[in-house]
Design a protein around this motif. Structure first.
Motif, PDB file in Angstrom:
ATOM      1  N   LYS A   1       0.830  -1.214   0.000  1.00 18.59           N
ATOM      2  CA  LYS A   1       0.000   0.000   0.000  1.00 18.59           C
ATOM      3  C   LYS A   1       0.859   1.257   0.000  1.00 18.59           C
ATOM      4  O   LYS A   1       0.573   2.217  -0.700  1.00 18.59           O
ATOM      5  N   LYS A   2       1.906   1.267   0.815  1.00 20.86           N
ATOM      6  CA  LYS A   2       2.817   2.419   0.861  1.00 20.86           C
ATOM      7  C   LYS A   2       4.255   1.924   0.851  1.00 20.86           C
ATOM      8  O   LYS A   2       4.697   1.302   1.815  1.00 20.86           O
ATOM      9  N   LYS A   3       4.952   2.210  -0.229  1.00 24.47           N
ATOM     10  CA  LYS A   3       6.347   1.805  -0.316  1.00 24.47           C
ATOM     11  C   LYS A   3       7.191   2.667   0.624  1.00 24.47           C
ATOM     12  O   LYS A   3       6.960   3.869   0.724  1.00 24.47           O
ATOM     13  N   PRO A   4       8.164   2.069   1.310  1.00 20.40           N
ATOM     14  CA  PRO A   4       9.033   2.886   2.169  1.00 20.40           C
ATOM     15  C   PRO A   4       9.833   3.891   1.347  1.00 20.40           C
ATOM     16  O   PRO A   4      10.251   3.601   0.222  1.00 20.40           O
ATOM     17  N   SER A   5      10.027   5.073   1.907  1.00 20.41           N
ATOM     18  CA  SER A   5      10.680   6.170   1.195  1.00 20.41           C
ATOM     19  C   SER A   5      12.132   6.321   1.625  1.00 20.41           C
ATOM     20  O   SER A   5      12.609   5.642   2.541  1.00 20.41           O
ATOM     21  N   THR A   6      12.821   7.242   0.971  1.00 21.50           N
ATOM     22  CA  THR A   6      14.219   7.526   1.308  1.00 21.50           C
ATOM     23  C   THR A   6      14.356   7.945   2.767  1.00 21.50           C
ATOM     24  O   THR A   6      15.235   7.466   3.486  1.00 21.50           O
TER      25      THR A   6
END
Length: 280
Positions: free
Chosen positions: A218-223
């Motif tokens: 659902k939400k990809k981990p970000s930088t």
């Protein structure tokens, strides 16, 4: 006046080119990209690199374009008139400058950040077309024409939550910040943690990019979430081999709360981990 990044901010060649093109064309730079890819930080670092003051306007769902220009505080004026205050006779005492006005009146060129413009109403960008074009606006209460003394460098960010009007887009120079590849990501991490152990970085990045590849997330981990996760891995008294443990590939990452931000994604990884274990 050229932007080439800073010690704290890794700017790709494409991003540097976009910033410098927008400055040369004297157009607002519209930056889109996933949350956590450094869009807001870009404006801060452009100001720092060029040694210019930074004026930040963070947009909310209730923000109106007029607030960026000025607001007339009629309530305070009414209260002061009831109290017999002499300053009610000068209406300019009740005009509150917005961030765009502040940028226009700045003694030197400034960097104006209009952050997360897509949070506002769809008419918000259209209401700023004239001001961004002519770098001026009229204050009706005081009958003043406010003109920019020096044209500010305008950086506008968007998380792509809603489409922006074509008329607004035509007035901007556009750049999409692609999610960093492994080489760029290593450079970004090394800016934050120059002393990180190579093995930890390699193993953590392998897991991080594997998680991002999982279909249905659902939400990809970000930088920024990778940076937080690495901070925890470095700070916690975790065994050095926690990430290279053969069982690690069949389980959700340690301290996963820094990477995964909703229960659906946690359940998805738990399900995949269970299927891995069942096959092995």
């Amino acid at each position: 006046m050229n932007f080439t990044g800073t010690q704290e901010y890794v700017a790709t060649a494409e991003l540097q080119m976009a910033v410098n093109a927008a400055i040369q064309l004297q157009k607002p730079l519209l930056i889109k990209g996933e949350p956590g890819t450094g869009k807001t930080m870009l404006a801060e670092q452009v100001a720092k690199a060029l040694d210019l003051p930074l004026i930040q306007w963070h947009i909310k769902s209730t923000t109106k374009a007029q607030q960026g220009l000025y607001e007339y505080d009629a309530v305070s004026r009414l209260r002061d008139s009831q109290l017999g205050d002499e300053k009610v006779h000068d209406i300019s005492n009740y005009i509150i400058q917005g961030k765009i006005w502040q940028a226009f009146e700045s003694g030197s060129q400034s960097v104006l950040l209009i952050d997360e413009i897509d949070k506002a109403d769809i008419e918000f960008p259209n209401d700023l077309l004239l001001e961004l074009d002519k770098m001026e606006f009229f204050v009706y209460e005081t009958k003043q024409l406010i003109k920019a003394k020096t044209r500010p460098i305008i950086v506008i960010t968007s998380n792509n939550e809603k489409e922006l009007p074509d008329a607004f887009l035509r007035r901007c120079f556009f750049h999409y910040i692609e999610f960093p590849d492994t080489v760029t990501m290593e450079r970004i991490v090394n800016v934050h943690y120059p002393d990180i152990k190579r093995t930890l970085l390699t193993q953590a990045m392998d897991i991080f990019f594997d998680v991002r590849k999982i279909p249905g997330l659902k939400k990809k981990p970000s930088t920024s979430e990778l940076i937080d996760w690495l901070k925890l891995l470095m700070a916690d008294d975790l065994p050095e081999d926690i990430l290279k443990n053969p069982d690690a590939k069949n389980a959700i990452p340690p301290l996963y709360g820094a990477l995964l931000k909703n229960e659906q994604d946690v359940h998805l990884l738990e399900k995949l981990a269970f299927m891995h274990r069942a096959k092995s």
